[in-house]
Design a protein around this motif. Structure first.
Motif, PDB file in Angstrom:
ATOM      1  N   ASP A 255     -78.899  -6.378 -28.667  1.00 30.93           N
ATOM      2  CA  ASP A 255     -79.951  -6.819 -27.749  1.00 30.93           C
ATOM      3  C   ASP A 255     -81.294  -6.823 -28.465  1.00 30.93           C
ATOM      4  N   PRO A 256     -82.052  -7.905 -28.364  1.00 32.22           N
ATOM      5  CA  PRO A 256     -83.341  -7.964 -29.071  1.00 32.22           C
ATOM      6  C   PRO A 256     -84.322  -6.926 -28.546  1.00 32.22           C
ATOM      7  N   LEU A 257     -85.055  -6.320 -29.466  1.00 37.15           N
ATOM      8  CA  LEU A 257     -86.055  -5.327 -29.108  1.00 37.15           C
ATOM      9  C   LEU A 257     -87.207  -5.430 -30.101  1.00 37.15           C
ATOM     10  N   ALA A 258     -88.416  -5.573 -29.593  1.00 40.43           N
ATOM     11  CA  ALA A 258     -89.576  -5.707 -30.474  1.00 40.43           C
ATOM     12  C   ALA A 258     -89.750  -4.443 -31.300  1.00 40.43           C
ATOM     13  N   PRO A 259     -89.959  -4.580 -32.626  1.00 44.53           N
ATOM     14  CA  PRO A 259     -90.151  -3.393 -33.464  1.00 44.53           C
ATOM     15  C   PRO A 259     -91.472  -2.707 -33.150  1.00 44.53           C
ATOM     16  N   LEU A 260     -91.550  -1.449 -33.526  1.00 45.55           N
ATOM     17  CA  LEU A 260     -92.766  -0.671 -33.316  1.00 45.55           C
ATOM     18  C   LEU A 260     -93.904  -1.271 -34.127  1.00 45.55           C
ATOM     19  N   LEU A 261     -95.052  -1.502 -33.490  1.00 39.27           N
ATOM     20  CA  LEU A 261     -96.195  -2.076 -34.184  1.00 39.27           C
ATOM     21  C   LEU A 261     -96.696  -1.142 -35.273  1.00 39.27           C
ATOM     22  N   ASP A 262     -97.208  -1.713 -36.356  1.00 41.04           N
ATOM     23  CA  ASP A 262     -97.734  -0.895 -37.449  1.00 41.04           C
ATOM     24  C   ASP A 262     -98.822   0.056 -36.957  1.00 41.04           C
ATOM     25  N   SER A 263     -99.603  -0.400 -36.004  1.00 43.81           N
ATOM     26  CA  SER A 263    -100.692   0.433 -35.504  1.00 43.81           C
ATOM     27  C   SER A 263    -100.178   1.666 -34.768  1.00 43.81           C
ATOM     28  N   ALA A 264     -98.926   1.623 -34.319  1.00 45.11           N
ATOM     29  CA  ALA A 264     -98.342   2.757 -33.595  1.00 45.11           C
ATOM     30  C   ALA A 264     -97.574   3.692 -34.512  1.00 45.11           C
ATOM     31  N   VAL A 265     -97.312   3.258 -35.743  1.00 44.67           N
ATOM     32  CA  VAL A 265     -96.493   4.059 -36.655  1.00 44.67           C
ATOM     33  C   VAL A 265     -97.217   5.313 -37.104  1.00 44.67           C
ATOM     34  N   ALA A 266     -98.496   5.171 -37.505  1.00 44.38           N
ATOM     35  CA  ALA A 266     -99.240   6.328 -38.025  1.00 44.38           C
ATOM     36  C   ALA A 266     -99.306   7.486 -37.029  1.00 44.38           C
ATOM     37  N   PRO A 267     -99.693   7.261 -35.775  1.00 47.32           N
ATOM     38  CA  PRO A 267     -99.694   8.383 -34.829  1.00 47.32           C
ATOM     39  C   PRO A 267     -98.295   8.905 -34.524  1.00 47.32           C
ATOM     40  N   ALA A 268     -97.296   8.021 -34.585  1.00 46.37           N
ATOM     41  CA  ALA A 268     -95.927   8.465 -34.306  1.00 46.37           C
ATOM     42  C   ALA A 268     -95.399   9.381 -35.403  1.00 46.37           C
ATOM     43  N   LEU A 269     -95.863   9.146 -36.636  1.00 49.07           N
ATOM     44  CA  LEU A 269     -95.367   9.917 -37.783  1.00 49.07           C
ATOM     45  C   LEU A 269     -96.390  10.929 -38.291  1.00 49.07           C
ATOM     46  N   ARG A 270     -97.278  11.403 -37.434  1.00 51.86           N
ATOM     47  CA  ARG A 270     -98.341  12.291 -37.909  1.00 51.86           C
ATOM     48  C   ARG A 270     -97.792  13.617 -38.420  1.00 51.86           C
ATOM     49  N   ALA A 271     -96.672  14.093 -37.904  1.00 49.40           N
ATOM     50  CA  ALA A 271     -96.090  15.335 -38.415  1.00 49.40           C
ATOM     51  C   ALA A 271     -95.611  15.142 -39.844  1.00 49.40           C
ATOM     52  N   LEU A 272     -94.940  14.019 -40.097  1.00 50.40           N
ATOM     53  CA  LEU A 272     -94.493  13.710 -41.454  1.00 50.40           C
ATOM     54  C   LEU A 272     -95.692  13.543 -42.376  1.00 50.40           C
ATOM     55  N   THR A 273     -96.702  12.797 -41.924  1.00 53.62           N
ATOM     56  CA  THR A 273     -97.880  12.536 -42.762  1.00 53.62           C
ATOM     57  C   THR A 273     -98.601  13.825 -43.126  1.00 53.62           C
ATOM     58  N   TRP A 274     -98.642  14.788 -42.209  1.00 54.84           N
ATOM     59  CA  TRP A 274     -99.301  16.071 -42.491  1.00 54.84           C
ATOM     60  C   TRP A 274     -98.678  16.715 -43.724  1.00 54.84           C
ATOM     61  N   PHE A 275     -97.365  16.725 -43.792  1.00 59.32           N
ATOM     62  CA  PHE A 275     -96.683  17.326 -44.940  1.00 59.32           C
ATOM     63  C   PHE A 275     -96.833  16.471 -46.198  1.00 59.32           C
ATOM     64  N   LEU A 276     -96.783  15.152 -46.050  1.00 60.81           N
ATOM     65  CA  LEU A 276     -96.902  14.276 -47.212  1.00 60.81           C
ATOM     66  C   LEU A 276     -98.254  14.463 -47.902  1.00 60.81           C
ATOM     67  N   GLU A 277     -99.317  14.475 -47.124  1.00 63.40           N
ATOM     68  CA  GLU A 277    -100.662  14.572 -47.696  1.00 63.40           C
ATOM     69  C   GLU A 277    -100.871  15.897 -48.405  1.00 63.40           C
ATOM     70  N   ARG A 278    -100.418  16.981 -47.821  1.00 64.23           N
ATOM     71  CA  ARG A 278    -100.635  18.298 -48.429  1.00 64.23           C
ATOM     72  C   ARG A 278     -99.702  18.546 -49.614  1.00 64.23           C
ATOM     73  N   ALA A 279     -98.486  18.047 -49.537  1.00 64.79           N
ATOM     74  CA  ALA A 279     -97.555  18.230 -50.652  1.00 64.79           C
ATOM     75  C   ALA A 279     -97.963  17.392 -51.853  1.00 64.79           C
TER      76      ALA A 279
END
Length: 461
Positions: A255-279
């Motif tokens: 079933d077709p489903l619109a992908p997550l907009l790029d503008s929504a990715v950063a806030p969605a992955l903020r937990a991952l980004t926190w570790f990426l930036e510090r590591a």
């Protein structure tokens, strides 16, 4: 008086007529397997059969209507559903005797065919039911799980010509609940009372509905397209009930489903980004002598980790912040972080993604790859259920566990459990994706819209 040649021939002919069908071992010779298949009827038939679990007290049985054009592999699928088994053990059919009898013709599951221990056995998927059962009184034997030994006798009660709207399989009668999977072969009422809430309960209408609505695995269109990542799990799970469950989910991915907009990715992955930036910073994320995050980092990470939003406690020690600890170790198991000289650093793979500005791709690629094949298969199944369950609704954990058990097989301790699913790295990556809008006690096994969208993207891109 000496015999003439003609008289001797007559005696030999009569002897063969009298002994035809008898066990040749009586006469000192090896028994022979007789080909009991017959040409299929010119018109498809509906066979009303009674299926009895041998040696059950009181009797446990089902009455089914089966189309004669079903393969024996299809019939196996129906029997698994009818007796509420999971389908992850070996099985076989036999005509002219019991399974494993030398003189009986054996029809084998794929694993038995591959092992080659029964060279005269015939793959069950190559045989139609109508080749063996054609009239009232015809019989067939079925054995599932060679350890527990669930042996079923199938006897034809009535035959009629099939009509256009006849389903491949229906349930019209039966009695008592079937013994549960892996219970050691118990089939007496007194024993089953210790395992089942009500051994006498059987709902023929519910079974008929399940067979009626679940016939896609019996007649599934050949043109169905599923994501490449699901081909191996679907092949391994086979056509039993668990395979049907997974196939139903796989088809929803079309079933077709619109992908997550790029503008929504950063806030969605903020937990991952926190570790990426510090590591990625000089020296990485320092750890204590015992190998845990330092208190200040525990407090900071807890502020961005969705699963820590309503965790009880001060959240300044990682050993007490369980969701945070599971997320951090999952990043290591997913090949994003590595330990080096008392600190957490980016792996080369993760660093390459970050330098290219592809955090989204790093996340998607990390949901599936694993050093262990079984873990990778399990994560693909988990992604499938996350991607096809409405955000905010709990995942069907019992069904997922059943599917994984059918694919991977039970361990020494038994079937796959909910705890094993919760231990998968992909679970913690997805559970900490998006924004938490409800308390932990209400959230349960639910995922955010962002997690659902990214899980689907990881499977279908």
């Amino acid at each position: 008086m000496p015999f003439t040649d003609d008289a001797e021939d007559d005696i030999l002919t009569r002897f063969r007529e009298l002994t035809d069908g008898l066990d040749h071992e009586v006469f000192g010779g090896a028994s022979e397997t007789i080909d009991r298949r017959r040409p299929e009827p010119s018109a498809v038939q509906v066979l009303t059969v009674r299926v009895d679990l041998h040696h059950s007290t009181p009797p446990i049985w089902r009455r089914l209507e089966l189309r004669s054009d079903l393969s024996l592999e299809d019939v196996h699928t129906v029997l698994q559903t009818a007796f509420d088994w999971a389908g992850y053990h070996s099985w076989r059919f036999a005509a002219g005797g019991a399974p494993f009898d030398d003189a009986a013709e054996q029809f084998l599951c794929a694993s038995d065919v591959e092992e080659g221990e029964d060279p005269d056995g015939i793959p069950a998927g190559e045989v139609r039911l109508g080749e063996l059962l054609q009239r009232a009184g015809d019989a067939l034997e079925y054995l599932y799980d060679y350890g527990d030994g669930w042996d079923l006798g199938i006897m034809v009660e009535a035959v009629r010509e099939a009509e256009e709207d006849d389903a491949p399989a229906r349930a019209t009668g039966g009695s008592r609940a079937a013994p549960p999977e892996d219970c050691g072969g118990l089939r007496d009422e007194e024993d089953l009372k210790t395992l089942l809430e009500d051994p006498a309960f059987f709902d023929v209408a519910a079974l008929d509905l399940e067979l009626w609505s679940g016939t896609t695995m019996l007649t599934g269109p050949e043109d169905d397209v599923v994501p490449a990542l699901l081909v191996e799990p679907l092949t391994l799970v086979g056509r039993a009930r668990a395979g049907q469950d997974l196939m139903d989910r796989a088809l929803l991915l079309g079933d077709p489903l619109a992908p997550l907009l790029d503008s929504a990715v950063a806030p969605a992955l903020r937990a991952l980004t926190w570790f990426l930036e510090r590591a990625d910073a000089e020296g990485g994320i320092p750890l204590t002598g015992a190998g845990y995050l330092r208190p200040a980092d525990v407090e900071a990470a807890s502020g961005v980790l969705p699963q820590m939003a309503d965790w009880i406690g001060m959240n300044n020690r990682e050993v007490h912040a369980v969701p945070l600890q599971m997320f951090r170790t999952s990043l290591q198991r997913a090949g994003i972080l590595r330990k080096h000289k008392g600190a957490l650093l980016l792996t080369r793979r993760a660093k390459a993604y970050c330098e290219a500005g592809n955090v989204r791709e790093l996340f998607l690629d990390s949901l599936v790859p694993s050093r262990y094949e079984t873990e990778e298969l399990a994560q693909v199944v988990l992604l499938t259920y996350v991607a096809t369950t409405k955000p905010g609704l709990p995942l069907p954990m019992v069904e997922i566990a059943r599917v994984l058990t059918a694919i991977i097989g039970p361990s020494e301790s038994g079937p796959v459990t909910t705890g094993a699913i919760l231990d998968l790295p992909a679970w913690h990556l997805l559970a900490n994706t998006g924004t938490v809008t409800s308390r932990l006690s209400e959230r349960g096994f639910c995922f955010s819209p962002e997690a659902t969208s990214l899980a689907r993207e990881a499977l279908t891109r």
